[in-house]
Design an enzyme around this catalytic site. Structure first.
Site, PDB file in Angstrom:
ATOM      1  N   GLU A 109       0.834  -1.217   0.000  1.00 23.36           N
ATOM      2  CA  GLU A 109       0.000   0.000   0.000  1.00 23.36           C
ATOM      3  C   GLU A 109       0.858   1.253   0.000  1.00 23.36           C
ATOM      4  O   GLU A 109       0.519   2.259  -0.620  1.00 23.36           O
ATOM      5  CB  GLU A 109      -0.940  -0.024   1.203  1.00 23.36           C
ATOM      6  CG  GLU A 109      -2.018  -1.088   1.095  1.00 23.36           C
ATOM      7  CD  GLU A 109      -2.860  -1.161   2.333  1.00 23.36           C
ATOM      8  OE1 GLU A 109      -2.329  -1.512   3.401  1.00 23.36           O
ATOM      9  OE2 GLU A 109      -4.058  -0.876   2.261  1.00 23.36           O
ATOM     10  N   GLU A 129      -3.832  -9.241   4.272  1.00 25.11           N
ATOM     11  CA  GLU A 129      -4.566  -8.844   5.476  1.00 25.11           C
ATOM     12  C   GLU A 129      -5.741  -9.766   5.787  1.00 25.11           C
ATOM     13  O   GLU A 129      -6.074  -9.990   6.945  1.00 25.11           O
ATOM     14  CB  GLU A 129      -5.064  -7.413   5.343  1.00 25.11           C
ATOM     15  CG  GLU A 129      -3.977  -6.361   5.414  1.00 25.11           C
ATOM     16  CD  GLU A 129      -3.325  -6.060   4.073  1.00 25.11           C
ATOM     17  OE1 GLU A 129      -3.382  -6.896   3.156  1.00 25.11           O
ATOM     18  OE2 GLU A 129      -2.719  -4.969   3.959  1.00 25.11           O
TER      19      GLU A 129
HETATM   20  N1  T1G Z   1       4.417  -7.389  11.841  1.00 25.62           N
HETATM   21  C1  T1G Z   1       5.107  -7.803  12.918  1.00 25.62           C
HETATM   22  N2  T1G Z   1       5.962  -8.849  12.919  1.00 25.62           N
HETATM   23  C2  T1G Z   1       6.126  -9.495  11.752  1.00 25.62           C
HETATM   24  C3  T1G Z   1       5.432  -9.135  10.571  1.00 25.62           C
HETATM   25  C4  T1G Z   1       4.551  -8.015  10.652  1.00 25.62           C
HETATM   26  N3  T1G Z   1       3.881  -7.568   9.593  1.00 25.62           N
HETATM   27  N4  T1G Z   1       5.807  -9.978   9.578  1.00 25.62           N
HETATM   28  C5  T1G Z   1       6.683 -10.832  10.125  1.00 25.62           C
HETATM   29  N5  T1G Z   1       6.879 -10.545  11.421  1.00 25.62           N
HETATM   30  C6  T1G Z   1       7.793 -11.232  12.335  1.00 25.62           C
HETATM   31  C7  T1G Z   1       7.500 -12.721  12.439  1.00 25.62           C
HETATM   32  O1  T1G Z   1       6.543 -12.943  13.462  1.00 25.62           O
HETATM   33  C8  T1G Z   1       8.863 -13.271  12.801  1.00 25.62           C
HETATM   34  O2  T1G Z   1       9.044 -13.034  14.195  1.00 25.62           O
HETATM   35  C9  T1G Z   1       9.839 -12.352  12.050  1.00 25.62           C
HETATM   36  O3  T1G Z   1       9.104 -11.159  11.770  1.00 25.62           O
HETATM   37  C10 T1G Z   1      10.331 -12.960  10.770  1.00 25.62           C
HETATM   38  O4  T1G Z   1       9.161 -13.353  10.048  1.00 25.62           O
HETATM   39  C11 T1G Z   1      -2.428  -1.396   7.008  1.00 25.62           C
HETATM   40  C12 T1G Z   1      -3.043  -3.512   8.507  1.00 25.62           C
HETATM   41  C13 T1G Z   1       7.049 -10.668   5.426  1.00 25.62           C
HETATM   42  C14 T1G Z   1       6.896 -12.726   4.003  1.00 25.62           C
HETATM   43  O5  T1G Z   1       0.513 -10.275   6.889  1.00 25.62           O
HETATM   44  O6  T1G Z   1       4.224 -12.900   5.504  1.00 25.62           O
HETATM   45  O7  T1G Z   1      -0.245  -4.411   6.667  1.00 25.62           O
HETATM   46  O8  T1G Z   1       9.339 -15.439  14.861  1.00 25.62           O
HETATM   47  O9  T1G Z   1       9.947 -15.720   9.769  1.00 25.62           O
HETATM   48  O10 T1G Z   1      10.092 -15.964   6.335  1.00 25.62           O
HETATM   49  O11 T1G Z   1      -3.338  -2.752   5.342  1.00 25.62           O
HETATM   50  O12 T1G Z   1       6.887 -12.549   7.694  1.00 25.62           O
HETATM   51  O13 T1G Z   1      11.330 -13.992  14.391  1.00 25.62           O
HETATM   52  O14 T1G Z   1       9.895 -13.577  16.450  1.00 25.62           O
HETATM   53  O15 T1G Z   1       7.891 -14.859   8.538  1.00 25.62           O
HETATM   54  O16 T1G Z   1      11.376 -13.782   5.794  1.00 25.62           O
HETATM   55  C15 T1G Z   1       0.115  -7.568   6.605  1.00 25.62           C
HETATM   56  C16 T1G Z   1       3.175 -11.102   7.422  1.00 25.62           C
HETATM   57  C17 T1G Z   1       0.171  -6.913   7.938  1.00 25.62           C
HETATM   58  C18 T1G Z   1       2.782 -10.196   6.267  1.00 25.62           C
HETATM   59  C19 T1G Z   1       8.717 -12.461   5.676  1.00 25.62           C
HETATM   60  N6  T1G Z   1       1.354  -8.264   6.341  1.00 25.62           N
HETATM   61  N7  T1G Z   1       4.550 -11.540   7.318  1.00 25.62           N
HETATM   62  O17 T1G Z   1       8.880 -13.867   5.768  1.00 25.62           O
HETATM   63  O18 T1G Z   1      10.202 -14.009   7.924  1.00 25.62           O
HETATM   64  S1  T1G Z   1      -1.313  -6.040   8.289  1.00 25.62           S
HETATM   65  C20 T1G Z   1       1.446  -9.588   6.538  1.00 25.62           C
HETATM   66  C21 T1G Z   1       4.945 -12.441   6.363  1.00 25.62           C
HETATM   67  C22 T1G Z   1      -1.230  -4.691   7.276  1.00 25.62           C
HETATM   68  C23 T1G Z   1      -2.286  -2.706   6.301  1.00 25.62           C
HETATM   69  C24 T1G Z   1      -2.483  -3.880   7.172  1.00 25.62           C
HETATM   70  C25 T1G Z   1       6.376 -12.840   6.417  1.00 25.62           C
HETATM   71  C26 T1G Z   1       7.250 -12.143   5.360  1.00 25.62           C
HETATM   72  P1  T1G Z   1       9.965 -14.076  15.024  1.00 25.62           P
HETATM   73  P2  T1G Z   1       9.249 -14.602   9.071  1.00 25.62           P
HETATM   74  P3  T1G Z   1      10.211 -14.469   6.407  1.00 25.62           P
END
Ligand code: T1G
Length: 706
Positions: A109, A129
């Site tokens: 976004e 999301e």
């Molecule tokens: N927020 C906080 N922590 C996150 C995070 C996030 N968005 N994404 C990953 N982590 C943490 C995860 O828990 C782990 O923690 C570490 O980072 C490494 O993650 C306004 C409201 C980006 C593809 O849903 O899909 O945006 O275990 O092992 O394999 O519209 O993380 O090390 O303590 O998965 O390299 C939407 C979620 C949010 C993406 C990377 N975004 N993340 O994969 O690392 S809502 C998501 C992923 C939003 C807006 C809305 C994957 C990754 P720990 P990882 P990775």
């Protein structure tokens, strides 16, 4: 926090270009600090007369994983992301997003609010999301349809699935084939932009191409997702947000999106799915080893048994490019097993999920042997033989004699004692349980069962190997049925007992289906085979001695040859080749006869009672498991139930669901049935001590740490 102090957003002026780089490890989550840093850097660049173009990119290996999910519960979301994106979109200098890696959620976004977007072709972008029970809340539902058309935007937003940048028509102004050239080609793009007079292109000025939104699009889409979106709250709101993009001016569309976003954010489903997001990550955080613990190199795998389980397990390793030796003592069984695997791959190829080359490459990794000596050099053996302890012991005795030093010896047992199996070898430290769920090449869950003597490096190797074969591994301890199957026992018991008390199986199944499971206990039992439960009960007589009444109908059906779907009749009847359960009134008659024999009084069951007796007893067993340390944390149990049993992710898993209901209510219900159901209630409804304790303290399972 001002920009100069910001450690998560840095910028460097390159002549007429301000290069703003995010560096909030590990995923550039758009935390408050990042949002404050971005605002400060963008405002500084806008106020710098030398700067003509602003570029936003990342110092990390990805662009951004989106909003910081861990901040959602804190509520301090100011300045919120839409404010940052408004600043970008309304900037009076061109803002260029250079995606040097994946951009998800708010990360994408952020790019959509920029005036130009650059990425490399194979880069992954997405709006996941919906998997968190919410929807893109920073303009994604309004801007993406303006760029890529309504249909593609709708599918990305509702499915939450990532796509390759090159497949996202209309979004990127420059797609670079070679990622190594991304920065140099971006610099050339910016130079040209400056040379051409720094035109600003705002997405908000783009009119929706209504050609991409035929009137029947939304109704057809709703019908198309009805099955997999069953019970979920946010997919429908995602659709409504995209509809608003088509019917409303951007400002009103953004307002509608914000309203729908907050409606989702306030739902128990959002809490559940966000809990589950972290639960899945936390399952990999294991205290049995640390960074210094070595990992064994698994270059080849032996599988004993080429039947349904063995074949499915073998496919996981072939899919990951790991050579497999499959052992069957009879050549024809081996042939048959390899043939089944080939057919599975051919089916995937027919669906376009697998190229012919991949199919051949995977089959080439699958070798067969009829001699144990064929396993002498493998690094890991997984047995998937008949579920009887003496058979398992024979196998492990052979493996102990044959396998090389340092080989990991694993059992796929779903219930048996790993310690007992380990003790029949000279190397118990190399023995572990790897409990795959059927169909093993499909189900994501892997219960990694550590024995008392299993070494830390074997545990760590197993947990890391699970990731390599795309499984979600949960480490559990040894008890009958470990975590998943131990908890499913009371769930099935209550369904059977209620049938004995006069409940219609289809009523019980409907209540559980409506709760969100893929099928009810009786349909599941028929599909798995009633004989499986029967054999387990024969080996558990001391356990069910508490009050064996609940099993009499199921046992009688098995004795009458009604083993379930595979024989065309179980609790339900089945027409040949059709899995649709057909109620059979004779089963109710059998239940009535057996109830009269046992003096079990008929009972009317409300939907609530059916749900509570099946689900709360499952949760109560989970409380025992937690207290015994068989599971390290309640969220591990949730991961097991969502990925292994289809527990609805919008409820977060059984323990999250209990926390949401309130442990005081779960405890009170257990006491109620204990007291209402006579001897049977006393036998099976005693609340677990941990449940009682947490309920009295007003705490949650999530608060409990062993
Ligand atoms: N927020 C906080 N922590 C996150 C995070 C996030 N968005 N994404 C990953 N982590 C943490 C995860 O828990 C782990 O923690 C570490 O980072 C490494 O993650 C306004 C409201 C980006 C593809 O849903 O899909 O945006 O275990 O092992 O394999 O519209 O993380 O090390 O303590 O998965 O390299 C939407 C979620 C949010 C993406 C990377 N975004 N993340 O994969 O690392 S809502 C998501 C992923 C939003 C807006 C809305 C994957 C990754 P720990 P990882 P990775």
């Amino acid at each position: 926090m001002s920009a100069e102090q910001s450690t998560v957003v840095v910028s460097q002026n390159q002549g007429e270009t301000a290069l703003i780089m995010m560096q909030n490890a590990p995923v550039n989550a758009l935390s408050k600090a990042v949002r404050v840093g971005l605002i400060a850097e963008i405002e500084a660049a806008l106020n710098n007369a030398n700067v003509k173009v602003i570029v936003i990119s990342s110092q990390l290996g990805l662009f951004s994983g989106g909003a910081d999910i861990s901040e959602f519960s804190s509520g301090n979301l100011q300045p919120n992301l839409p404010e940052v994106l408004d600043l970008i979109e309304n900037a009076n200098k061109p803002v260029v997003a250079v995606l040097n890696g994946p951009a998800f959620g708010g990360g994408l976004e952020l790019a959509l609010a920029c005036h130009y977007r650059i990425s490399f072709a194979d880069n992954k972008v997405g709006l996941p999301e919906v998997n968190l029970g919410i929807l893109p809340g920073a303009g994604g539902t309004q801007r993406l349809p303006r760029l890529t058309g309504v249909a593609q935007a709708l599918d990305m937003i509702v499915s939450g699935k990532p796509v390759k940048a090159a497949a996202l028509n209309g979004v990127f102004d420059l797609i670079v084939d070679d990622p190594a050239k991304l920065m140099s080609e971006s610099q050339a793009f910016v130079a040209q932009l400056i040379n051409d007079g720094c035109e600003i292109k705002r997405v908000k000025d783009i009119e929706i191409d209504t050609e991409t939104a035929p009137s029947e699009l939304f109704s057809q889409y709703r019908q198309g997702i009805a099955k997999q979106a069953r019970g979920f709250f946010s997919p429908e709101r995602c659709i409504q947000a995209v509809e608003a993009a088509v019917t409303l001016p951007l400002k009103d569309g953004l307002q509608k999106e914000a309203e729908l976003f907050m409606e989702c954010m306030r739902s128990p489903q959002a809490r559940a799915q966000q809990h589950f997001f972290f639960a899945e990550k936390a399952a990999g955080h294991v205290s049995d080893y640390d960074k210094s613990t070595p990992v064994r190199d698994i270059k080849s795998v032996g599988i004993i048994g080429a039947g349904t389980m063995g074949g499915g397990i073998a496919m996981n390793f072939a899919n990951a490019g790991i050579p497999v030796v499959m052992l069957e003592l009879k050549a024809e069984a081996l042939e048959k097993g390899l043939g089944v695997i080939r057919r599975n791959y051919e089916n995937s190829a027919k669906k376009g999920k697998l190229s012919q080359q991949d199919l051949e490459d995977r089959m080439a990794l699958l070798h067969g042997t009829t001699e144990y000596s064929g396993l002498a050099d493998v690094d890991l053996v997984i047995e998937a033989v008949f579920e009887k302890m003496d058979v398992k012991k024979q196998v492990f005795t052979q493996l102990d004699a044959i396998c090389k030093k340092g080989a990991i010896l694993a059992s796929n047992t779903s219930t048996l004692d790993i310690n007992e199996i380990a003790d029949c070898t000279s190397r118990p430290e190399d023995v572990i349980g790897l409990h795959f769920f059927s169909p093993a090449n499909v189900m994501k869950l892997l219960e990694v069962v550590k024995g008392e003597k299993t070494s830390a490096d074997v545990i760590k190797t197993s947990m890391q190997l699970a990731k390599k074969i795309r499984k979600v591994a949960v480490l559990v301890g040894v008890c009958f049925g470990f975590v998943g199957n131990r908890m499913i026992e009371p769930y099935g018991r209550e369904a059977n007992r209620m049938m004995l008390e006069g409940a219609d199986p289809e009523h019980v199944d409907r209540v559980i289906y409506d709760f969100g499971l893929p099928m009810g206990p009786f349909t599941m039992g028929d599909m798995a085979g009633l004989d499986i439960g029967y054999f387990v009960r024969q080996s558990r007589k001391e356990h069910i001695a508490h009050d064996p009444s609940y099993a009499v109908v199921a046992d009688r059906l098995v004795k009458d040859g009604r083993a379930g779907l595979k024989v065309g009749k179980g609790v339900y009847l089945y027409e040949a080749g059709n899995r649709k359960p057909i109620p059979d009134p004779t089963v109710a008659q059998i239940a009535k006869e057996e109830a009269e024999k046992l003096g079990v009084k008929p009972r009317k069951h409300s939907d609530e009672e059916i749900l509570e007796r099946c689900i709360f007893t499952l949760i109560n067993e989970g409380a025992h498991i937690l207290e015994e340390g068989i599971a390290a944390k309640s969220s591990d149990i949730d991961v097991i139930y969502v990925y292994g049993y289809g527990f609805p992710v919008f409820r977060g898993g059984p323990m999250q669901y209990a926390d949401e209901v309130g442990l005081d209510k779960v405890y009170a219900a257990m006491c109620k049935y204990r007291d209402e159901l006579g001897e049977y209630g006393k036998a099976w409804f005693e609340p677990a001590p941990l449940l009682k304790r947490l309920a009295e303290q007003g705490k949650r399972f999530a608060d409990f740490a062993k």
